[in-house]
Design a protein around this motif. Structure first.
Motif: not given
Length: 70
Positions: A17-23
């Motif tokens: 979820a964090s990686a998607i939010q960052k992307a």
């Protein structure tokens, strides 16, 4: 603003979820990103003039999360 929900079956944890939010979080034209880990979906509020559904799918794929719009 349009809201599009993407199915991303590789979402497994909070790190995903964090990686998607960052992307997606800093992309011009995207105002909100909500990841549902249990449902393996990403809801994105975006301006279709500034960022297309296809561009969001591409960003998700580059982040390691192949996705399709529902």
């Amino acid at each position: 603003m349009k809201q599009t929900v993407f199915l991303a079956p590789d979402i497994e944890c909070g790190g995903c979820a964090s990686a998607i939010q960052k992307a997606l979080g800093k992309v011009e034209g995207i105002s909100d990103v909500k990841v549902d880990i249990a449902a393996k979906t990403v809801a994105v509020a975006h301006d279709l003039v500034l960022v297309s559904v296809e561009a969001i799918v591409t960003r998700l794929e580059h982040a390691g999360f192949p996705a399709v719009a529902q």
